[in-house]
Design a protein around this motif. Sequence first.
Motif, PDB file in Angstrom:
ATOM      1  N   ALA A  96       0.838  -1.203   0.000  1.00 25.72           N
ATOM      2  CA  ALA A  96       0.000   0.000   0.000  1.00 25.72           C
ATOM      3  C   ALA A  96       0.871   1.251   0.000  1.00 25.72           C
ATOM      4  N   ALA A  97       1.958   1.223   0.764  1.00 24.23           N
ATOM      5  CA  ALA A  97       2.858   2.380   0.822  1.00 24.23           C
ATOM      6  C   ALA A  97       3.473   2.643  -0.548  1.00 24.23           C
ATOM      7  N   GLY A  98       3.825   1.595  -1.280  1.00 24.18           N
ATOM      8  CA  GLY A  98       4.399   1.769  -2.616  1.00 24.18           C
ATOM      9  C   GLY A  98       3.464   2.520  -3.540  1.00 24.18           C
ATOM     10  N   TYR A  99       2.179   2.159  -3.513  1.00 25.48           N
ATOM     11  CA  TYR A  99       1.203   2.873  -4.342  1.00 25.48           C
ATOM     12  C   TYR A  99       0.987   4.297  -3.844  1.00 25.48           C
ATOM     13  N   LEU A 100       1.024   4.470  -2.547  1.00 26.87           N
ATOM     14  CA  LEU A 100       0.879   5.812  -1.986  1.00 26.87           C
ATOM     15  C   LEU A 100       2.029   6.710  -2.453  1.00 26.87           C
ATOM     16  N   PHE A 101       3.258   6.211  -2.345  1.00 21.79           N
ATOM     17  CA  PHE A 101       4.419   6.985  -2.795  1.00 21.79           C
ATOM     18  C   PHE A 101       4.329   7.269  -4.292  1.00 21.79           C
ATOM     19  N   LYS A 102       3.896   6.258  -5.058  1.00 26.05           N
ATOM     20  CA  LYS A 102       3.753   6.437  -6.499  1.00 26.05           C
ATOM     21  C   LYS A 102       2.748   7.549  -6.794  1.00 26.05           C
ATOM     22  N   GLY A 103       1.643   7.560  -6.058  1.00 23.11           N
ATOM     23  CA  GLY A 103       0.650   8.613  -6.244  1.00 23.11           C
ATOM     24  C   GLY A 103       1.233   9.993  -6.016  1.00 23.11           C
ATOM     25  N   HIS A 104       2.026  10.129  -4.971  1.00 29.16           N
ATOM     26  CA  HIS A 104       2.651  11.425  -4.691  1.00 29.16           C
ATOM     27  C   HIS A 104       3.613  11.827  -5.810  1.00 29.16           C
ATOM     28  N   GLY A 105       4.391  10.875  -6.295  1.00 21.71           N
ATOM     29  CA  GLY A 105       5.313  11.172  -7.386  1.00 21.71           C
ATOM     30  C   GLY A 105       4.576  11.592  -8.649  1.00 21.71           C
ATOM     31  N   LEU A 106       3.478  10.920  -8.933  1.00 21.20           N
ATOM     32  CA  LEU A 106       2.697  11.267 -10.126  1.00 21.20           C
ATOM     33  C   LEU A 106       2.061  12.645  -9.989  1.00 21.20           C
ATOM     34  N   ILE A 107       1.677  13.012  -8.778  1.00 21.08           N
ATOM     35  CA  ILE A 107       1.143  14.367  -8.539  1.00 21.08           C
ATOM     36  C   ILE A 107       2.207  15.406  -8.915  1.00 21.08           C
ATOM     37  N   PHE A 152      -3.437   6.118  -5.683  1.00 18.93           N
ATOM     38  CA  PHE A 152      -4.007   6.327  -4.352  1.00 18.93           C
ATOM     39  C   PHE A 152      -5.139   5.336  -4.082  1.00 18.93           C
ATOM     40  N   ALA A 153      -5.962   5.090  -5.098  1.00 23.48           N
ATOM     41  CA  ALA A 153      -7.062   4.131  -4.937  1.00 23.48           C
ATOM     42  C   ALA A 153      -6.511   2.725  -4.670  1.00 23.48           C
ATOM     43  N   ALA A 154      -5.454   2.343  -5.393  1.00 24.42           N
ATOM     44  CA  ALA A 154      -4.843   1.029  -5.163  1.00 24.42           C
ATOM     45  C   ALA A 154      -4.299   0.935  -3.743  1.00 24.42           C
ATOM     46  N   SER A 155      -3.674   2.010  -3.272  1.00 29.00           N
ATOM     47  CA  SER A 155      -3.162   2.032  -1.906  1.00 29.00           C
ATOM     48  C   SER A 155      -4.298   1.855  -0.915  1.00 29.00           C
ATOM     49  N   TRP A 156      -5.369   2.592  -1.121  1.00 31.99           N
ATOM     50  CA  TRP A 156      -6.513   2.532  -0.209  1.00 31.99           C
ATOM     51  C   TRP A 156      -7.141   1.144  -0.205  1.00 31.99           C
ATOM     52  N   HIS A 157      -7.243   0.501  -1.383  1.00 35.03           N
ATOM     53  CA  HIS A 157      -7.833  -0.845  -1.445  1.00 35.03           C
ATOM     54  C   HIS A 157      -6.977  -1.864  -0.710  1.00 35.03           C
ATOM     55  N   LEU A 158      -5.667  -1.655  -0.729  1.00 32.74           N
ATOM     56  CA  LEU A 158      -4.778  -2.565  -0.009  1.00 32.74           C
ATOM     57  C   LEU A 158      -4.769  -2.291   1.488  1.00 32.74           C
ATOM     58  N   ASP A 159      -4.959  -1.026   1.863  1.00 33.23           N
ATOM     59  CA  ASP A 159      -4.945  -0.647   3.277  1.00 33.23           C
ATOM     60  C   ASP A 159      -5.882   0.543   3.492  1.00 33.23           C
ATOM     61  N   PRO A 160      -7.154   0.282   3.771  1.00 32.24           N
ATOM     62  CA  PRO A 160      -8.129   1.364   3.944  1.00 32.24           C
ATOM     63  C   PRO A 160      -7.819   2.304   5.098  1.00 32.24           C
ATOM     64  N   THR A 161      -6.918   1.909   5.978  1.00 31.83           N
ATOM     65  CA  THR A 161      -6.581   2.794   7.095  1.00 31.83           C
ATOM     66  C   THR A 161      -5.506   3.807   6.716  1.00 31.83           C
ATOM     67  N   ALA A 162      -4.979   3.707   5.523  1.00 34.68           N
ATOM     68  CA  ALA A 162      -3.943   4.647   5.078  1.00 34.68           C
ATOM     69  C   ALA A 162      -4.608   5.998   4.814  1.00 34.68           C
ATOM     70  N   SER A 171      -3.624   9.064   4.343  1.00 36.31           N
ATOM     71  CA  SER A 171      -3.204   9.962   3.276  1.00 36.31           C
ATOM     72  C   SER A 171      -3.642   9.422   1.922  1.00 36.31           C
ATOM     73  N   ALA A 172      -3.813   8.095   1.786  1.00 38.99           N
ATOM     74  CA  ALA A 172      -4.327   7.550   0.540  1.00 38.99           C
ATOM     75  C   ALA A 172      -5.796   7.933   0.392  1.00 38.99           C
ATOM     76  N   VAL A 173      -6.550   7.849   1.480  1.00 41.56           N
ATOM     77  CA  VAL A 173      -7.965   8.214   1.445  1.00 41.56           C
ATOM     78  C   VAL A 173      -8.109   9.685   1.122  1.00 41.56           C
ATOM     79  N   ALA A 174      -7.291  10.521   1.719  1.00 42.90           N
ATOM     80  CA  ALA A 174      -7.389  11.961   1.509  1.00 42.90           C
ATOM     81  C   ALA A 174      -7.054  12.339   0.087  1.00 42.90           C
ATOM     82  N   ASN A 175      -6.193  11.554  -0.582  1.00 45.77           N
ATOM     83  CA  ASN A 175      -5.760  11.907  -1.927  1.00 45.77           C
ATOM     84  C   ASN A 175      -6.545  11.186  -3.019  1.00 45.77           C
ATOM     85  N   ALA A 176      -7.359  10.204  -2.668  1.00 47.05           N
ATOM     86  CA  ALA A 176      -8.073   9.423  -3.686  1.00 47.05           C
ATOM     87  C   ALA A 176      -9.187  10.239  -4.318  1.00 47.05           C
TER      88      ALA A 176
END
Length: 185
Positions: free
Chosen positions: A145-156, A168-178, A180-185
């Motif tokens: 989940a962190a990998g997708y989260l970091f990727k989302g930030h880089g793509l931004i 960000f959506a992939a990160s959230w699906h892997l870990d809904p408690t993340a 920052s992924a929820v905030a950015n999805a």
Amino acid sequence: ALHLKPDLGLGYRNLGKVLLDLQQPAEALDVFAAWAQLDPQQPAPLNAIGMARQALGQLDLAHLAFEQALSLDPQGVDTLNNLGNLLRLRNRPQEALTYLRQARTQNPDSEVTLGNLIQTLLSLGLVSEALDTCNTLLNKYPQSAAGYLFKGHGLIYQARISEAQEAFAASWHLDPTATSAVANA
């Protein structure tokens, strides 16, 4: 008081790690200090002391402990990673990058090191390298989940908003408690 046999360094390590996981860093520090007294020439207890001191907010002492561990084992991947992460958190990303790249050289498959390296690269504006490292991380750990989260930030950073939202959506699906992924999805 700790009542382990003096020759059970592994027991000290494991007990200290459990105490850190339970968010009892002062107690963990005592255990790690006892472990370090068993064999002062071993870097692992000093690295552990650094982790406990960092958890206690004693950042200068944590830095010193990591440096002492590296003086005993300059190739210690855990210590290289921990010192790099500490420097990143202390807003010293250029120094952090040096240690994290060394850690990656020693252990190119470490998920933790790759994550710390990505965050440092992003903080330095080295977005292309960060995204390449994200792809390496996600190829090795597709459920990160962190990998997708970091990727989302880089793509931004590259204004690739649609792709960032997918990451960000992939990160959230892997870990809904993340959060920052929820905030950015």
